[in-house]
Enzyme design. Structure first.
Site, PDB file in Angstrom:
ATOM      1  N   GLU A 112       0.820  -1.222   0.000  1.00 40.77           N
ATOM      2  CA  GLU A 112       0.000   0.000   0.000  1.00 40.77           C
ATOM      3  C   GLU A 112       0.850   1.267   0.000  1.00 40.77           C
ATOM      4  OE1 GLU A 112      -1.611   1.576   3.568  1.00 40.77           O
ATOM      5  OE2 GLU A 112      -1.050  -0.142   4.782  1.00 40.77           O
ATOM      6  N   LYS A 132      -3.027  -2.194  15.628  1.00 41.15           N
ATOM      7  CA  LYS A 132      -2.507  -1.425  16.757  1.00 41.15           C
ATOM      8  C   LYS A 132      -3.552  -1.311  17.848  1.00 41.15           C
ATOM      9  CE  LYS A 132       0.982   1.587  14.961  1.00 41.15           C
ATOM     10  NZ  LYS A 132       0.895   1.574  13.493  1.00 41.15           N
TER      11      LYS A 132
END
Ligand code: PSU
Ligand code: MN
Length: 305
Positions: free
Chosen positions: A24, A159
């Protein structure tokens, strides 16, 4: 005008059933500072090549999705950073019509990878359900895309800026297999564990490839999430990183930051507070994912078309 173009080297590898790995561009423009972002992006491509794969970094240039950017184009994404719009599924039509540049998130990278026929995609962490989503409704479009687009995403979990139990619930609802590479616990990006159990621990590359193939043969839509824990030597102590995350979220709320700005703000703030320590871990876990992702793709290609 065509909405995407495929780099000739990538197209040839796909035609010959050789492993191609999508990467990405939002991680470059919004996920890391310059120049580490460019160095990391180019090194990830190198690792993929060393493992016998062909990298395809995806971004939007002049409104066209480019599957397999050149090093010069990657450098440009890194330099321009947050000046390039972060593009999720809902932003695509505007960016295409305006012939703008755009950084592809996990969701949009999956879209272009799928258009081009790329089946494996390596990144750091995915978006998910944000903490406090019960009032903000902030759930990343990455989860929606995993539910609909058939690309296998290799990441280091998510995360702890996110609500990880809720993220797993949404993935379950959307029918996304969440697998662990040699672990049955969801890794939490900077740490190898989260205390959350996931569906299945992949034993080796062949095991993972067989699951990707089986899903295809079942004709099921949607992606697969393969979570790969950060190498032990680069992981950060959970208490340390949790405190940093709490502080960053508090500052974000105080500043009134919302929507698509949240994730880039938190990533940058966590790196600042840790004096770059979290960035070093972030870089290493992406390298590790690139190696594992390429080996998985190789095992998949070995199964034949
Ligand atoms: N999480 C990370 N690093 C990142 C991102 C997420 O640890 O770089 C980026 C990815 O591009 C992901 C996007 O698709 O943020 C999610 O943004 P949002 O939370 O606004 O959906
Ligand atoms: Mn969001």
């Amino acid at each position: 005008m065509k909405s995407f173009r495929v780099n000739p080297e990538v197209a040839q590898a796909l035609a010959e059933n050789r492993p191609v790995i999508a990467l990405e561009s939002t991680i470059i423009s919004h996920g890391m500072p310059y120049p580490q972002n460019v160095e990391t992006a180019l090194h990830v491509e190198q690792i993929i090549r060393e493992h016998g794969g062909v990298p395809a970094t995806i971004g939007i240039i002049d409104g066209v999705g480019v599957v397999g950017m050149t090093p010069e184009e990657i450098e440009e994404f890194g330099k321009r950073g947050m000046a390039i719009p972060k593009v999720s599924r809902r932003d695509l039509p505007v960016i295409a019509a305006k012939r703008s540049w755009g950084a592809t998130t996990v969701a949009t990278t999956m879209i272009f990878a799928h258009m081009a026929g790329v089946k494996f995609f390596v990144t750091g962490g995915i978006g998910g359900v944000h903490r406090g989503a019960e009032s903000t409704f902030d759930v990343s479009a990455d989860l929606e895309e995993l539910g609909r687009t058939a690309v296998t995403v290799i990441c280091a979990g998510a995360k702890a800026i996110l609500d990880l139990p809720k993220t797993l619930e949404v993935l379950e609802t959307k029918g996304v297999p969440v697998l662990g590479f040699q672990t049955q616990e969801l890794p939490a990006f900077y740490t190898r564990t989260s205390g959350l159990k996931i569906d299945y621990a992949i034993q080796d590359y062949e095991d993972g490839a067989a699951i990707v193939k089986a899903k295809e043969e079942l004709g099921l839509s949607g992606g697969i999430l393969i979570t790969n824990p950060i190498p032990e030597e680069y992981s950060l102590p959970a208490e340390q990183i949790d405190a940093v995350i709490e502080q960053a979220i508090k500052e974000m709320d105080e500043k009134g930051i919302k929507g698509k700005e949240c994730t880039p703000f938190l990533l940058a703030r966590i790196s600042e507070i840790t004096g770059g320590e979290s960035l070093a871990s972030n870089i290493q876990l992406v390298f590790n994912n690139a190696a594992v992702g390429t080996e998985l793709a190789k095992a998949y290609c070995a199964l034949g078309k």
